[in-house]
Design an enzyme around this catalytic site. Structure first.
Site, PDB file in Angstrom:
ATOM      1  N   THR A   1     -12.133  -2.643  13.745  1.00  0.00           N
ATOM      2  CA  THR A   1     -11.065  -3.366  13.056  1.00  0.00           C
ATOM      3  C   THR A   1     -10.839  -4.762  13.634  1.00  0.00           C
ATOM      4  O   THR A   1     -10.179  -5.584  13.009  1.00  0.00           O
ATOM      5  CB  THR A   1      -9.717  -2.606  13.136  1.00  0.00           C
ATOM      6  OG1 THR A   1      -9.406  -2.409  14.516  1.00  0.00           O
ATOM      7  CG2 THR A   1      -9.799  -1.275  12.444  1.00  0.00           C
TER       8      THR A   1
ATOM      9  N   CYS B   1      -3.383  -4.893   3.583  1.00  0.00           N
ATOM     10  CA  CYS B   1      -2.279  -5.704   4.094  1.00  0.00           C
ATOM     11  C   CYS B   1      -2.196  -7.093   3.476  1.00  0.00           C
ATOM     12  O   CYS B   1      -1.302  -7.863   3.816  1.00  0.00           O
ATOM     13  CB  CYS B   1      -2.374  -5.826   5.608  1.00  0.00           C
ATOM     14  SG  CYS B   1      -2.152  -4.253   6.434  1.00  0.00           S
TER      15      CYS B   1
ATOM     16  N   HIS C   1      -1.378 -12.618  10.014  1.00  0.00           N
ATOM     17  CA  HIS C   1      -1.130 -11.186   9.841  1.00  0.00           C
ATOM     18  C   HIS C   1      -1.004 -10.572  11.227  1.00  0.00           C
ATOM     19  O   HIS C   1      -1.723 -10.954  12.155  1.00  0.00           O
ATOM     20  CB  HIS C   1      -2.258 -10.512   9.054  1.00  0.00           C
ATOM     21  CG  HIS C   1      -2.049  -9.020   8.983  1.00  0.00           C
ATOM     22  ND1 HIS C   1      -0.905  -8.470   8.439  1.00  0.00           N
ATOM     23  CD2 HIS C   1      -2.809  -7.978   9.419  1.00  0.00           C
ATOM     24  CE1 HIS C   1      -0.985  -7.147   8.533  1.00  0.00           C
ATOM     25  NE2 HIS C   1      -2.114  -6.827   9.130  1.00  0.00           N
TER      26      HIS C   1
ATOM     27  N   GLU D   1       0.834  -1.201   0.000  1.00  0.00           N
ATOM     28  CA  GLU D   1       0.000   0.000   0.000  1.00  0.00           C
ATOM     29  C   GLU D   1       0.868   1.249   0.000  1.00  0.00           C
ATOM     30  O   GLU D   1       0.410   2.333   0.316  1.00  0.00           O
ATOM     31  CB  GLU D   1      -1.027   0.018   1.133  1.00  0.00           C
ATOM     32  CG  GLU D   1      -0.605  -0.471   2.478  1.00  0.00           C
ATOM     33  CD  GLU D   1      -1.799  -0.635   3.417  1.00  0.00           C
ATOM     34  OE1 GLU D   1      -2.326   0.387   3.828  1.00  0.00           O
ATOM     35  OE2 GLU D   1      -2.195  -1.778   3.704  1.00  0.00           O
TER      36      GLU D   1
END
Lengths: 353, 135
Positions: free
Chosen positions: A208, A118, A241, A86
């Site tokens: 999130t 991501c 992640h 990104e």
């Protein structure tokens, strides 16, 4: 629903891999000192920061060279150079062409930049597996690399870091780790985004967590294990992640993994969140120490949102080839601490008028 | 910015691609198609390893136009393993002092951009202290 897992027509695997983490470290205590009166502790110990002359192109070139060194192959054999990030240096002009030219790949290649927050790097990896697995090409390179953005004073500033890794996918007979299947789980979830021409991303605060990170990682990991008939104890290592330290630990628990299985690939505490690089540099740390026969689960997460889950088994070819390039731990050990002012200069946060 | 000027030499800039003389085996950088050692024609491509040592160096405190952003920075004469000496910036020094004889390795970095974030970014070789385990 069965038949969800992506499997290749011919056996494929990782032929070479290479990490890159820049030298500079910003301790969480520095962000806290400047923005929280020294009272906040931050979700990581410190994060890796790219130097003044580094960006996703330069960092990808180094990771790619490390991957080629371990693959012991000529770059001209690559049929694709794909970079997920990104933080591509240009809005229009591919990162992939510069990386390909610098490593001696091309011009008979696919080259493009991938974007999926991501998980842009693992999305590129799925594509590389598809290209090779279909038999359309023998070797393809996928890179996940970032110089992640965090707004000054935002919680993300503690973690938004620089780093990533490159992978060369090729036929399984020459692989360091063989691919058993992957599964991607994707929904429209507005947890984190950056609009065009904005310098810094926005995020939906607590949104999130549950509906974004945990939902997608757990669904992807669970479905892949169900379809492959595996359980958590079948894996020696699991990599998730890692936007901070706690999220991947909890995702691991939800999927039945112990801290022991997760800790080798959990680099966020010492390098921060390298965004599109995070799951892939976690995997490179695992491959640096894995033994033949070890099974590895990798689940990425990208906001917006989705997860790619991969199942790998390490082969005996790992032993002879892993020392042909710097290990992930070598880059972590190469550490120079910087203060917030130096960080602000390095990351272009000072307005020069 | 003069794009063609940078574009034309991108291979040597990105990856230290030079030449080897087919007559006397001398390694040549930058490529010039004529061997500086024996005077013969030398057009065979040669990829340098990127390993070398610092032959001499200086620290720039006043930079030429386009390079101000990185001040202060070190510039070195690097003696490559294969023979030639190249001039390049040193990078990733952290708090390490530069020393003559120090082992260094080539990395590809941002050399300059035109400053207003509109022009092309020029990439090219620099050298950093060699990472011990990468030997």
């Amino acid at each position: 629903m069965s038949g969800r897992v992506l499997k290749s027509n011919r056996p494929v695997g990782i032929i070479g891999y290479g990490a890159y983490i820049p030298r500079y470290r910003l301790p969480a205590s520095e962000v806290s000192r400047v923005w929280e009166g020294g009272k906040g502790s931050g979700p990581v110990k410190e994060k890796a920061v790219a130097g003044l002359d580094e960006d996703v192109i330069t960092m990808s070139i180094e990771a790619a060279r490390n991957a080629l060194a371990r693959a012991q192959m000529d770059a001209s054999l690559l049929r694709a150079v794909w970079v997920g990030s990104e933080s591509h240096p240009y809005a229009v002009k591919p990162t992939g062409t510069v990386v390909a030219e610098a490593i001696g790949a091309g011009p008979s290649i696919e080259a493009a930049d991938w974007e999926f927050a991501c998980k842009a790097g693992t999305e590129a990896l799925v594509a590389a597996i598809s290209l090779v697995g279909s038999g359309m090409g023998d070797y393809a390179m996928a890179i996940g690399m970032d110089t992640a953005q965090g707004k000054p004073g935002d919680q993300l500033e503690y973690t938004a870091a620089s780093g990533g890794a490159a992978y060369i996918v090729g036929p399984a007979e020459n692989a360091l780790a063989v691919f058993n299947g992957s599964y991607s789980y994707v929904t429209d979830t507005p947890d984190f985004w950056r609009r065009a021409n904005q310098k810094y991303p926005e995020h939906g605060q607590r949104f999130t967590g549950e509906p974004a990170y945990f939902k997608h990682i757990v669904e992807a990991g669970k479905a892949l294990m169900e379809e492959l008939g595996t359980r958590a104890e079948d894996y020696r290592f699991a990599v998730f992640h890692q936007p901070n330290t706690k999220f991947p630990q909890r995702a691991g628990q939800l999927l039945g993994f112990s801290d022991e299985q997760i800790k080798t690939g959990l680099l966020a505490p010492v390098i921060g969140n390298t965004y599109a690089g995070a799951a892939l540099v976690g995997l490179s740390a695992v491959l640096d120490v894995a033994q033949p026969g070890d099974r590895i689960l990798v689940v990425s997460f990208g906001s917006g949102a989705g997860s790619d889950a991969f199942d790998w088994v390490v082969t005996d070819k790992i032993e002879a080839r892993r020392n042909l390039a710097p290990r992930t731990a070598d880059y972590i050990a190469r550490r120079t601490e910087i203060d917030y002012a130096t960080y602000a200069r390095f990351r272009g946060k000072i307005d020069m008028g | 910015m003069e794009n063609p000027r940078h574009w034309r030499i991108r291979k040597q800039r990105y990856a230290l691609v030079g030449e080897v003389c087919p007559h006397c085996e001398a390694k040549i950088f930058p490529p010039r198609d004529v061997c500086p050692n024996c005077g013969g024609e030398a057009k065979t491509q040669f990829n340098f390893s990127g390993k070398g040592t610092v032959f001499s160096f200086t620290v720039m405190n006043d930079a030429p136009a386009g390079y101000e952003k990185n001040l202060p920075y070190a510039v070195a004469l690097v003696k490559l393993e294969e023979g030639p000496i190249v001039t390049a910036q040193l990078t990733d020094l952290g708090d390490q002092p530069v020393q003559i004889g120090m082992p260094v390795e080539m990395v590809t970095r941002r050399i300059r951009d035109d400053g207003d974030e509109k022009g092309i970014i020029v990439y090219g070789y620099k050298f950093r202290p060699a990472m011990s385990s990468a030997q």
